[in-house]
Motif scaffolding. Structure first.
Motif, PDB file in Angstrom:
ATOM      1  N   ILE B 118       0.843  -1.195   0.000  1.00  0.00           N
ATOM      2  CA  ILE B 118       0.000   0.000   0.000  1.00  0.00           C
ATOM      3  C   ILE B 118       0.879   1.247   0.000  1.00  0.00           C
ATOM      4  CG2 ILE B 118      -1.700   1.322   1.319  1.00  0.00           C
ATOM      5  CD1 ILE B 118      -2.728  -1.335   2.406  1.00  0.00           C
ATOM      6  N   PHE B 119       1.895   1.168   0.854  1.00  0.00           N
ATOM      7  CA  PHE B 119       2.799   2.306   0.993  1.00  0.00           C
ATOM      8  C   PHE B 119       3.448   2.656  -0.347  1.00  0.00           C
ATOM      9  CE2 PHE B 119       6.689   4.428   2.290  1.00  0.00           C
ATOM     10  CZ  PHE B 119       6.227   5.265   3.271  1.00  0.00           C
ATOM     11  N   MET B 120       3.844   1.611  -1.103  1.00  0.00           N
ATOM     12  CA  MET B 120       4.564   1.839  -2.347  1.00  0.00           C
ATOM     13  C   MET B 120       3.704   2.520  -3.406  1.00  0.00           C
ATOM     14  SD  MET B 120       6.977  -1.451  -2.592  1.00  0.00           S
ATOM     15  CE  MET B 120       6.583  -1.708  -4.290  1.00  0.00           C
ATOM     16  N   THR B 121       2.377   2.366  -3.295  1.00  0.00           N
ATOM     17  CA  THR B 121       1.535   3.021  -4.299  1.00  0.00           C
ATOM     18  C   THR B 121       1.636   4.540  -4.209  1.00  0.00           C
ATOM     19  OG1 THR B 121      -0.390   3.065  -2.868  1.00  0.00           O
ATOM     20  CG2 THR B 121      -0.127   1.134  -4.269  1.00  0.00           C
ATOM     21  N   LEU B 122       2.211   5.029  -3.105  1.00  0.00           N
ATOM     22  CA  LEU B 122       2.485   6.463  -3.009  1.00  0.00           C
ATOM     23  C   LEU B 122       3.349   6.914  -4.179  1.00  0.00           C
ATOM     24  CD1 LEU B 122       3.405   7.399   0.655  1.00  0.00           C
ATOM     25  CD2 LEU B 122       1.508   8.218  -0.695  1.00  0.00           C
ATOM     26  N   MET B 123       4.190   6.002  -4.621  1.00  0.00           N
ATOM     27  CA  MET B 123       5.110   6.352  -5.712  1.00  0.00           C
ATOM     28  C   MET B 123       4.458   6.192  -7.080  1.00  0.00           C
ATOM     29  SD  MET B 123       8.527   4.622  -4.313  1.00  0.00           S
ATOM     30  CE  MET B 123       8.136   3.923  -2.753  1.00  0.00           C
ATOM     31  N   LEU B 124       3.192   5.751  -7.098  1.00  0.00           N
ATOM     32  CA  LEU B 124       2.526   5.506  -8.375  1.00  0.00           C
ATOM     33  C   LEU B 124       1.227   6.312  -8.482  1.00  0.00           C
ATOM     34  CD1 LEU B 124       2.941   1.640  -8.353  1.00  0.00           C
ATOM     35  CD2 LEU B 124       4.246   3.246  -9.734  1.00  0.00           C
ATOM     36  N   LEU B 143     -15.344   4.467 -19.570  1.00  0.00           N
ATOM     37  CA  LEU B 143     -15.147   5.815 -20.104  1.00  0.00           C
ATOM     38  C   LEU B 143     -16.489   6.553 -20.102  1.00  0.00           C
ATOM     39  CD1 LEU B 143     -12.773   5.043 -23.110  1.00  0.00           C
ATOM     40  CD2 LEU B 143     -12.222   5.599 -20.734  1.00  0.00           C
ATOM     41  N   ASP B 144     -16.398   7.847 -19.806  1.00  0.00           N
ATOM     42  CA  ASP B 144     -17.607   8.669 -19.751  1.00  0.00           C
ATOM     43  C   ASP B 144     -18.622   8.189 -18.717  1.00  0.00           C
ATOM     44  OD1 ASP B 144     -17.210  10.838 -21.440  1.00  0.00           O
ATOM     45  OD2 ASP B 144     -17.481   9.567 -23.202  1.00  0.00           O
ATOM     46  N   THR B 145     -18.133   7.591 -17.640  1.00  0.00           N
ATOM     47  CA  THR B 145     -19.036   7.259 -16.533  1.00  0.00           C
ATOM     48  C   THR B 145     -18.454   7.838 -15.245  1.00  0.00           C
ATOM     49  OG1 THR B 145     -17.910   5.225 -15.952  1.00  0.00           O
ATOM     50  CG2 THR B 145     -19.677   5.032 -17.572  1.00  0.00           C
ATOM     51  N   TYR B 146     -19.315   7.985 -14.251  1.00  0.00           N
ATOM     52  CA  TYR B 146     -18.814   8.479 -12.961  1.00  0.00           C
ATOM     53  C   TYR B 146     -17.865   7.466 -12.334  1.00  0.00           C
ATOM     54  CZ  TYR B 146     -22.165  12.266 -13.165  1.00  0.00           C
ATOM     55  OH  TYR B 146     -22.851  13.387 -13.534  1.00  0.00           O
ATOM     56  N   ALA B 147     -18.146   6.190 -12.536  1.00  0.00           N
ATOM     57  CA  ALA B 147     -17.264   5.162 -11.986  1.00  0.00           C
ATOM     58  C   ALA B 147     -15.857   5.304 -12.553  1.00  0.00           C
ATOM     59  CB  ALA B 147     -17.818   3.775 -12.282  1.00  0.00           C
ATOM     60  N   GLY B 148     -15.780   5.509 -13.872  1.00  0.00           N
ATOM     61  CA  GLY B 148     -14.481   5.661 -14.507  1.00  0.00           C
ATOM     62  C   GLY B 148     -13.781   6.925 -14.034  1.00  0.00           C
ATOM     63  N   LEU B 149     -14.576   7.919 -13.747  1.00  0.00           N
ATOM     64  CA  LEU B 149     -14.028   9.202 -13.302  1.00  0.00           C
ATOM     65  C   LEU B 149     -13.421   9.087 -11.895  1.00  0.00           C
ATOM     66  CD1 LEU B 149     -14.012  11.826 -14.835  1.00  0.00           C
ATOM     67  CD2 LEU B 149     -16.240  12.370 -13.865  1.00  0.00           C
ATOM     68  N   THR B 150     -14.032   8.232 -11.073  1.00  0.00           N
ATOM     69  CA  THR B 150     -13.640   8.246  -9.658  1.00  0.00           C
ATOM     70  C   THR B 150     -12.832   7.025  -9.221  1.00  0.00           C
ATOM     71  OG1 THR B 150     -15.787   7.298  -9.153  1.00  0.00           O
ATOM     72  CG2 THR B 150     -15.564   9.660  -8.907  1.00  0.00           C
ATOM     73  N   LEU B 151     -13.231   5.844  -9.639  1.00  0.00           N
ATOM     74  CA  LEU B 151     -12.604   4.621  -9.095  1.00  0.00           C
ATOM     75  C   LEU B 151     -11.073   4.620  -9.175  1.00  0.00           C
ATOM     76  CD1 LEU B 151     -15.013   1.689 -10.038  1.00  0.00           C
ATOM     77  CD2 LEU B 151     -14.533   2.681  -7.795  1.00  0.00           C
ATOM     78  N   PRO B 152     -10.489   4.948 -10.323  1.00  0.00           N
ATOM     79  CA  PRO B 152      -9.026   4.862 -10.395  1.00  0.00           C
ATOM     80  C   PRO B 152      -8.330   5.826  -9.443  1.00  0.00           C
ATOM     81  CG  PRO B 152      -9.967   4.964 -12.579  1.00  0.00           C
ATOM     82  CD  PRO B 152     -11.069   5.296 -11.621  1.00  0.00           C
ATOM     83  N   LEU B 153      -9.053   6.840  -8.982  1.00  0.00           N
ATOM     84  CA  LEU B 153      -8.416   7.826  -8.100  1.00  0.00           C
ATOM     85  C   LEU B 153      -8.630   7.498  -6.621  1.00  0.00           C
ATOM     86  CD1 LEU B 153      -9.472  11.013 -10.067  1.00  0.00           C
ATOM     87  CD2 LEU B 153      -7.180  10.042  -9.916  1.00  0.00           C
ATOM     88  N   ILE B 154      -9.426   6.475  -6.359  1.00  0.00           N
ATOM     89  CA  ILE B 154      -9.837   6.240  -4.977  1.00  0.00           C
ATOM     90  C   ILE B 154      -8.769   5.533  -4.137  1.00  0.00           C
ATOM     91  CG2 ILE B 154     -11.361   4.737  -3.645  1.00  0.00           C
ATOM     92  CD1 ILE B 154     -13.683   5.880  -5.185  1.00  0.00           C
ATOM     93  N   ALA B 155      -8.137   4.517  -4.692  1.00  0.00           N
ATOM     94  CA  ALA B 155      -7.132   3.787  -3.903  1.00  0.00           C
ATOM     95  C   ALA B 155      -6.086   4.773  -3.407  1.00  0.00           C
ATOM     96  CB  ALA B 155      -6.494   2.708  -4.758  1.00  0.00           C
ATOM     97  N   SER B 156      -5.877   4.792  -2.086  1.00  0.00           N
ATOM     98  CA  SER B 156      -5.075   5.883  -1.560  1.00  0.00           C
ATOM     99  C   SER B 156      -4.156   5.438  -0.437  1.00  0.00           C
ATOM    100  CB  SER B 156      -5.998   6.975  -1.027  1.00  0.00           C
ATOM    101  OG  SER B 156      -5.242   7.965  -0.402  1.00  0.00           O
ATOM    102  N   ALA B 157      -2.872   5.588  -0.644  1.00  0.00           N
ATOM    103  CA  ALA B 157      -1.926   5.216   0.398  1.00  0.00           C
ATOM    104  C   ALA B 157      -1.850   6.291   1.481  1.00  0.00           C
ATOM    105  CB  ALA B 157      -0.557   4.987  -0.203  1.00  0.00           C
TER     106      ALA B 157
END
Lengths: 365, 282
Positions: B118-124, B143-157
């Motif tokens: 988890i910690f290493m994802t800080l670098m990614l 693409l062009d959905t709220y899920a696509g807009l948000t999900l990839p940004l959610i994982a957070s170290a």
């Protein structure tokens, strides 16, 4: 309420460190048992094993008629008071006490009755709506005890509950705990490193050292007849004087150039044996006048300095090369302190095996 | 204290006021610009007092949009941004508080490995893994959905670390007391840990909401439909460099509107925010 029986309990940590080494102990139903010992002696570990917060590496722990080794802490029917109280900071005093009961699906009316009763008992009724943060240390301590009382457990466990309080409050709370015990008559196990707490609270004191039990007994017996050298020096303040000696006659031990009589009916050392001689500071008295008459008994003593305690004076000095402390009455004058000899009642002299540290009393408690 | 106020006290105040002026003046100019007709700004003589068109411009911006470029009402963009920022902030908090709970309170094999992963994802951050992330989002038809807009940004170290540090300051005895009170892991989480984390959650929400609101690169990539664009992208698209005339009054009004929600979040949650960063309630 229930008795607690420990049978050869051991605790070995992952690194191979043995914290508790084969402790067997009977805690009678309704008794107040104090586990006393220096830090790291395993007393807290033992308590936490009874609570179920630590796994038991070996032996069995029985509460009432159940072996509880594999029973979850919540189902052991115990309640624990923690050193730092461990109150839920975000809950009111009432909710803190009611939480455990709610989790057990106790009917609300019953919860209310028990909480109010405990609050009345502990004189915290007026704080029931407050948060712990708004309470003083002593009040928090009471809430922590209230949380235990409402559970109506078989056994109360106390893990150094008084050590976060200031000295004066500690004395008050000590009395309250004892008063509460007299009233509730619940089996209680209390861990402390403070021997005054142990002496004043306990029906039964268990002195522990290095993961083992050194002595179990009534406080006064532990004080009067310490079973080992460790108990002798750990219980009592100031600590018991210890000096190496040698048995020179029946009932006489030689320490340096002096001699002390001991109770030969109680202590059975072999003739000529090297022993550790122990005498409590309050059992020593300064001999006055011409030493010639009672030269047979008594030790030479050279006072060095005096600690003034008000009620008594602690005179520190040397007998030969061995350091000695004498608790002298406050009336002792400077003239008395130049006296050259000290003596003790034979009954107050303790002898310990020089290697094992065990008392040489034939009827060691 | 009044009589003792000396130059030594005034000087810091003066410097602070100067700082505020430097920061606030462009915002003020932006506001002034948004209340004048387009031609006034376009001729290069920017007035310093508000003009007459406040209601008209803001009405057009919110509900009509530019006449030449995006043609989308900004209200819709604001709504998109709002949904994205809120979802990112809440999603990040939910995931990271749970993973921190697992790492701190449960013993399981490879616990520390999990933590360091988890910690290493800080670098990614997204910018680094943008191609694979885009590919995955596209393959999953996000693409062009709220899920696509948000999900990839959610994982957070970062948030996981933050909660981990906070959980480690909670005394073990509180956990043990809960155990003795018959509270299992789920009860402990909801009855004790979550209420104790309230201020921390609030502080984190402020930070993460602004983080989400200000996202530019990822929304630019993943949204192509005009009705899915966020306000930050919208502003960019309103500014044309080629033949058409940029409707600066509307651009400036959009900028003002885009600033409002983050400012509101900060102002409304300021007390909690400070508490969460400073105070530890134990």
């Amino acid at each position: 309420m229930a008795a607690v029986v420990l049978d050869h309990i051991t605790k070995t940590y992952a690194g191979g460190v043995e914290a508790v080494r084969g402790v067997s102990l009977d805690i009678p139903n309704g008794s107040f048992t104090v586990l006393l010992g220096p830090s790291g002696c395993g007393k807290s570990t033992l308590l936490r094993m009874i609570a179920g917060l630590e796994t038991i590496s070996g032996g069995t722990c029985r509460i009432g008629d159940r072996i509880v080794n594999d029973i979850e802490p919540a189902d052991r029917d115990i309640a624990m008071v923690f050193q730092n109280y461990a109150l839920y900071p975000h809950m009111s005093v009432y909710d803190n006490m009611a939480y455990g009961l709610r989790n057990r699906k106790t009917p609300p009316a019953e919860i209310d009755r028990r909480v109010r009763e405990a609050a009345g008992l502990l004189a915290i009724d007026e704080y029931l709506t407050r948060k712990p943060r708004a309470l003083s240390g002593g009040q928090r301590q009471r809430v922590a005890m209230g949380r235990a009382i409402v559970r109506e457990p078989l056994v109360f466990l106390f893990d150094e509950p008084l050590s976060n309080l200031d000295a004066k409050l500690r004395v008050t709370m000590r009395l309250e705990i004892r008063r509460l015990h007299n009233r509730l008559k619940a089996t209680s196990i209390f861990v402390t490193h403070d021997q005054v707490e142990a002496m004043t609270l306990a029906d039964q004191v268990v002195v522990m050292n290095a993961g083992r039990i050194e002595q179990v007994g009534r406080p006064i017996d532990v004080y009067r007849f310490p079973a080992t050298r460790f108990v002798a020096t750990f219980v009592g303040a100031p600590a018991m004087n210890l000096a190496p000696g040698r048995i020179v006659a029946d009932g006489v031990v030689e320490i340096g150039s002096g001699r002390l009589a001991f109770d030969a009916a109680r202590l059975k050392p072999s003739m000529g044996a090297s022993v550790d001689v122990g005498v409590r500071p309050e059992d020593l008295r300064l001999l006055q006048g011409d030493p010639g008459a009672n030269a047979a008994v008594g030790l030479p003593f050279a006072p060095e300095f005096v600690e003034e305690l008000g009620a008594t004076r602690l005179i520190h000095g040397l007998s030969g090369t061995a350091p000695f402390v004498i608790a002298a009455p406050a009336a002792t004058t400077a003239a008395d302190m130049t006296a050259g000899r000290i003596a003790a009642d034979p009954a107050a002299v303790h002898l310990f095996d020089i290697t094992t540290g065990a008392s040489l009393a034939s009827t060691a408690a | 204290m009044v009589e003792r106020r000396s130059l030594g006290d005034l000087l810091p105040h003066f410097i602070l006021c100067l700082g505020v002026a430097i920061v606030a003046f462009p915002v003020y100019l932006c506001f002034v610009g948004s209340t004048h007709p387009q031609e006034v700004i376009a001729n290069g003589h920017m007035p310093v007092t508000p003009g007459p068109l406040f209601f008209q411009t803001y009405y057009q911006t919110l509900f009509v949009g530019t006449s030449g470029t995006t043609r989308q009402p900004v209200a819709a963009m604001l709504m998109n941004s709002m949904i994205m920022a809120t979802a990112i902030a809440l999603g990040k908090i939910a995931i990271s508080i749970l993973s921190a709970y697992a790492v701190v309170y449960f013993k399981f094999p490879f616990r520390m490995s999990a933590f360091w992963l988890i910690f290493m994802t800080l670098m990614l951050p997204v910018e680094v893994r943008i191609y694979p992330t885009y590919k995955i989002a596209a393959d999953l038809h996000l693409l062009d959905t709220y899920a696509g807009l948000t999900l990839p940004l959610i994982a957070s170290a970062t948030a996981t670390l933050y909660f981990r540090q906070f959980f480690m300051t909670i005394p073990d005895e509180l956990v043990e007391a809960s155990m003795l009170d018959g509270a299992g892991p789920v009860r402990f989480f909801f009855d004790t840990l979550l209420p104790l984390s309230r201020t921390n959650i609030a502080a984190l929400f402020v930070i993460l909401f602004i983080y989400g609101w200000n996202q530019y690169l990822w929304p630019l990539l993943v949204t192509t439909r005009d009705d899915m664009q966020t306000v930050v992208i919208g502003i960019k698209k309103m500014i044309v460099t080629a033949d058409a005339l940029t409707e600066w009054n509307i651009v400036l009004a959009t900028a003002m509107l885009a600033m409002l929600p983050p400012v509101l979040v900060v102002v409304l949650m300021q007390r909690w925010f400070v508490k969460g960063l400073v105070e530890t309630e134990k």
